[in-house]
Design an enzyme around this catalytic site. Structure first.
Site, PDB file in Angstrom:
ATOM      1  N   GLY A 102       0.604  -1.682   0.027  1.00 35.54           N
ATOM      2  CA  GLY A 102      -0.308  -0.232  -0.371  1.00 35.54           C
ATOM      3  C   GLY A 102       0.961   1.430   0.128  1.00 35.54           C
ATOM      4  O   GLY A 102       2.514   0.886  -0.159  1.00 35.54           O
ATOM      5  N   ARG A 142     -13.028  12.314  15.410  1.00 39.89           N
ATOM      6  CA  ARG A 142     -13.880  11.543  14.572  1.00 39.89           C
ATOM      7  C   ARG A 142     -14.213  10.941  16.413  1.00 39.89           C
ATOM      8  O   ARG A 142     -15.858  10.752  16.002  1.00 39.89           O
ATOM      9  CB  ARG A 142     -13.072  10.336  14.309  1.00 39.89           C
ATOM     10  CG  ARG A 142     -12.807  11.151  12.150  1.00 39.89           C
ATOM     11  CD  ARG A 142     -11.745  10.258  12.043  1.00 39.89           C
ATOM     12  NE  ARG A 142     -11.456  10.563  10.419  1.00 39.89           N
ATOM     13  CZ  ARG A 142     -10.609   9.814   9.630  1.00 39.89           C
ATOM     14  NH1 ARG A 142     -10.243   8.476  10.024  1.00 39.89           N
ATOM     15  NH2 ARG A 142     -10.791  10.725   8.616  1.00 39.89           N
ATOM     16  N   ALA A 181       2.486   3.339   2.671  1.00 37.65           N
ATOM     17  CA  ALA A 181       3.690   3.065   2.938  1.00 37.65           C
ATOM     18  C   ALA A 181       4.355   1.672   2.108  1.00 37.65           C
ATOM     19  O   ALA A 181       5.339   1.903   2.409  1.00 37.65           O
ATOM     20  CB  ALA A 181       3.647   2.550   4.565  1.00 37.65           C
ATOM     21  N   GLY A 182       3.955   0.634   1.844  1.00 34.95           N
ATOM     22  CA  GLY A 182       5.018  -0.735   1.369  1.00 34.95           C
ATOM     23  C   GLY A 182       5.274   0.031   0.261  1.00 34.95           C
ATOM     24  O   GLY A 182       6.443  -0.037  -0.396  1.00 34.95           O
ATOM     25  N   HIS A 230     -12.643   1.815  11.354  1.00 40.00           N
ATOM     26  CA  HIS A 230     -12.632   2.480   9.930  1.00 40.00           C
ATOM     27  C   HIS A 230     -10.883   1.840  10.966  1.00 40.00           C
ATOM     28  O   HIS A 230     -10.296   1.427   9.950  1.00 40.00           O
ATOM     29  CB  HIS A 230     -12.327   3.812  10.233  1.00 40.00           C
ATOM     30  CG  HIS A 230     -12.191   4.522   9.623  1.00 40.00           C
ATOM     31  ND1 HIS A 230     -11.878   3.739   7.960  1.00 40.00           N
ATOM     32  CD2 HIS A 230     -11.272   5.170   8.876  1.00 40.00           C
ATOM     33  CE1 HIS A 230     -11.198   4.378   7.481  1.00 40.00           C
ATOM     34  NE2 HIS A 230     -10.432   5.879   8.250  1.00 40.00           N
ATOM     35  N   SER A 245     -16.921   9.926   3.453  1.00 41.33           N
ATOM     36  CA  SER A 245     -15.473  10.038   3.324  1.00 41.33           C
ATOM     37  C   SER A 245     -15.461  11.680   4.576  1.00 41.33           C
ATOM     38  O   SER A 245     -16.657  12.582   4.151  1.00 41.33           O
ATOM     39  CB  SER A 245     -14.608  11.120   2.310  1.00 41.33           C
ATOM     40  OG  SER A 245     -13.261  12.034   2.866  1.00 41.33           O
ATOM     41  N   GLU A 301       0.075   2.421   9.156  1.00 36.99           N
ATOM     42  CA  GLU A 301      -0.883   1.193   9.865  1.00 36.99           C
ATOM     43  C   GLU A 301      -0.388   0.352  11.123  1.00 36.99           C
ATOM     44  O   GLU A 301      -0.725   0.215  12.208  1.00 36.99           O
ATOM     45  CB  GLU A 301      -2.349   1.982   9.074  1.00 36.99           C
ATOM     46  CG  GLU A 301      -3.471   1.539  10.402  1.00 36.99           C
ATOM     47  CD  GLU A 301      -4.439   0.978   9.382  1.00 36.99           C
ATOM     48  OE1 GLU A 301      -5.939   0.602  10.105  1.00 36.99           O
ATOM     49  OE2 GLU A 301      -5.176   1.143   8.062  1.00 36.99           O
TER      50      GLU A 301
END
Length: 669
Positions: free
Chosen positions: A43, A338, A45-46, A432, A285, A456
């Protein structure tokens, strides 16, 4: 219990990262060609880490269980990415982003990491623009910004409602360039099954080819885990159905501490659940809270009529609407963080004012009518239509909203059959993001030498609650601008090591363990599906370890999860074969890990006798229903060491010290 060393550099916070980069070891370009790095997960990060490490000269092996890195769950991030560029001239700065992030996380994040994140955020935007990411621009051609929850400035860069997808395409283009040059060897449809340690260091992984079923050994001088979060422990979440905890959990079982598992984010703007057969939830969103107003009927009889299908929200007059976030939090209104917005929605629905037509009645309105008319009047003035009719103003306003949020509105209509341009959306909180994850030090290394964890999958930056548009920021910061520096400090000691053999006893033992588990699943004479157990786990987690928690419920959850896990190993039925494609076999391994994580999650929540951010204990709340922290006893990271059963896990702590921000009760009023 021990106190963990986070390896935070000395000196003023604004100089820590610069001084650290100036003093860590380097690997020269010729020696980088001698070093292999495995990256699990592609994703944001990777993918950004793999591309950057390969660009620097390392030999990278990248693994993803999807058909392509373009299918990573990062594409689902809709609203935007934060950066402290202050393009709007509204007072933003590196310090302000740092402060907002620490406060938004309810003072449970590591100061040094958060400041570094804010510091490198501006570089991310420049990097992505250079890659061709089509960020929204204003009339003059400059990059546009919008606001997000928990802040009072506009710092979020966005690409309509598909920011994550566009950022991932930019990242993937950088990866593709290195794949073409042979610096990245890409393993699509491969899943990491275990990590291999040699002499205490991470030296490779065992992977399964998800097409052929073949078990493979892959060696490297370092392993990077970038496999995302564990929200699917709840079964229903906004995560892709394949999202799982397994890579992080496998390294946890080999010695990587798992930190703050109870810190899970409930997102306030999701499409409500429609029935028991639903397999995932859909996120709307947070950017919609920029312009949408959240409300419920003031009168219970109106709410009851809506739930019964006898009244529509659009027919309720303005004076009979309760804009409860604007009422309770006048300074931030609909843009509270949130966790605050989610609890407020739950409170209104629990009090009988929900407008959901599902079985529970759980939903509130997210209404764009005021924004449509406001934008429409502005456009009418711009076009010189000073006597424009209401219908014309609405038409012009809908066109503006379509340009900003069109794909989100289209998605909502496809799922619900309601047109959100004409009637208010119905939303409700859902699982989430996970702020907890694998513990890492300042260099992003886990408690296993040579094993790093980014994005994450680690715990490091968000504390007890993540601010909107910060997930993309952290993932790309870790991958583009942090890990490529810090991993060199470790790899500098490996320039004479040579290639790592996969014929060692450690690789043989890890492969045998993986094959034994697969053979168990295939041969177990059970009668119940994997999903049967996953759904049961999810209901326990949501009902007793979800948006609100209490001591009795958490103790019950721990015992119930143990029972489900025992039944799973006796009764699970996995059809199909081991030596080929088998989706049920894939799920079985992942759910086995969720069943262990779920118990540790509940145990962590039980021992943290306070409320902070997304961790809300009903016993520790104010009369107004706000979170009540216990800074004297819980200003620390809880990091768990695996010792067999989750009940045997050993707690270690990392004390959190606030030298640059005053610890005080969070207020958004």
């Amino acid at each position: 219990m021990s106190v963990l060393d986070s390896k935070i550099p000395e000196g003023p916070i604004k100089d820590k990262w610069t001084n650290h980069k100036n003093n860590i070891k380097l690997v020269n370009p010729a020696n980088k060609r001698l070093i292999d790095v495995i990256v699990v997960g592609t994703g944001l990060a990777g993918g950004s880490a793999a591309a950057t490490l390969a660009e620097l000269g390392y030999n990278v092996k990248a693994f993803c269980y999807q058909d392509s890195p373009r299918r990573a769950h990062s594409i689902a991030a809709q609203g935007g990415i934060n950066a402290a560029k202050n393009y709007q001239g509204d007072g933003d700065s590196t310090y302000r982003l740092f402060y907002d992030t620490v406060k938004g996380g309810d003072y449970r994040s590591r100061e040094a990491n958060v400041y570094r994140l804010a510091e490198v955020s501006t570089n991310i935007i420049d990097q992505c623009v250079a890659q061709g990411v089509p960020f929204a621009r204003d009339y003059g051609g400059l990059l546009d910004n919008r606001s997000f929850g928990g802040v009072q400035v506009s710092r979020t860069f966005y690409a309509k409602g598909q920011t994550g997808q566009q950022l991932l395409l930019g990242c993937y283009s950088a990866m593709s360039r290195q794949i073409g040059k042979g610096k990245i060897k890409m393993y699509n449809r491969h899943e990491m099954m275990d990590i291999v340690k040699v002499d205490g260091k991470a030296r490779g992984i065992i992977a399964r080819n998800l097409i052929t079923g073949e078990i493979e050994r892959h060696s490297a001088h370092a392993v990077v885990i970038a496999s995302g979060g564990y929200g699917n422990v709840f079964f229903l979440s906004t995560n892709a159905m394949g999202s799982n905890v397994s890579a992080g959990w496998k390294i946890h079982k080999k010695g990587a501490f798992f930190a703050n598992p109870c810190y899970t984010q409930i997102h306030p703007t999701c499409i409500p659940q429609h029935g028991d057969q639903q397999s995932k939830l859909t996120l709307m969103s947070e950017s919609l809270r920029n312009d949408g107003r959240i409300w419920v009927p003031k009168k219970k009889e109106d709410a009851e009529a809506v739930r019964a299908g006898k009244l529509r929200g659009v027919d309720i007059p303005e004076e009979d609407r309760d804009y409860y976030l604007e009422r309770r939090y006048p300074s931030f209104g609909n843009l509270v963080p949130r966790d605050v917005a989610s609890r407020a929605a739950k409170e209104r629905c629990d009090a009988g004012y929900g407008v959901g037509t599902n079985e529970s009645g759980e939903a509130v309105y997210l209404d764009f009518s005021a924004a449509i008319m406001r934008y429409g009047q502005e456009q009418a003035n711009i076009h010189g239509e000073h006597d424009a009719s209401e219908a014309r103003v609405r038409e012009l306003g809908e066109d503006v909203v379509e340009k900003k949020y069109g794909n989100l509105f289209q998605m909502y209509e496809k799922i619900t059959a309601d047109n959100p341009y004409k009637v208010p959306m119905k939303i409700y909180p859902a699982v989430h993001y996970t702020m907890g994850g694998v513990w890492v030090d300042y260099n992003l290394m886990t408690t296993i030498k040579g094993c790093y964890c980014i994005g994450e999958a680690n715990f490091s930056d968000h504390g007890a609650n993540r601010l909107g548009a910060s997930a993309l920021m952290q993932g790309l910061a870790d991958g583009y601008f942090v890990l490529p520096y810090t991993i060199g400090d470790y790899l500098a000691n490996d320039i004479r090591t040579g290639s790592i053999s996969t014929d060692s006893p450690e690789f043989e033992e890890a492969e045998k363990s993986v094959k034994d588990q697969i053979n168990f699943f295939i041969n177990n004479a059970g009668t119940k599906s994997v999903d049967h157990f996953h759904k049961r786990l999810g209901k326990v987690m949501w009902n007793k370890v979800g948006m609100a928690r209490n001591e009795q419920g958490l103790k019950e959850a721990i015992e119930e999860i143990k029972q489900i896990r025992e039944e799973f190993w006796k009764e699970v039925k996995v059809p199909g074969v081991a030596d080929g494609m088998n989706l049920e076999l894939e799920k079985a391994g992942r759910v086995a890990d969720f069943l262990e994580l779920g118990e540790l999650f509940a145990r962590d929540a039980l021992l943290r006798n306070e409320s902070c951010g997304g961790h809300f204990r009903e016993e520790y709340s104010t009369e107004e229903g706000e979170a009540m922290r216990d800074d004297e006893n819980f200003t620390h990271v809880s990091a768990w060491e695996f010792k067999g059963e989750p009940s045997d896990a050993v707690l270690h702590v990392e004390s959190l010290v606030y030298d640059n921000i005053e610890l005080k009760t969070r207020s958004y009023k």
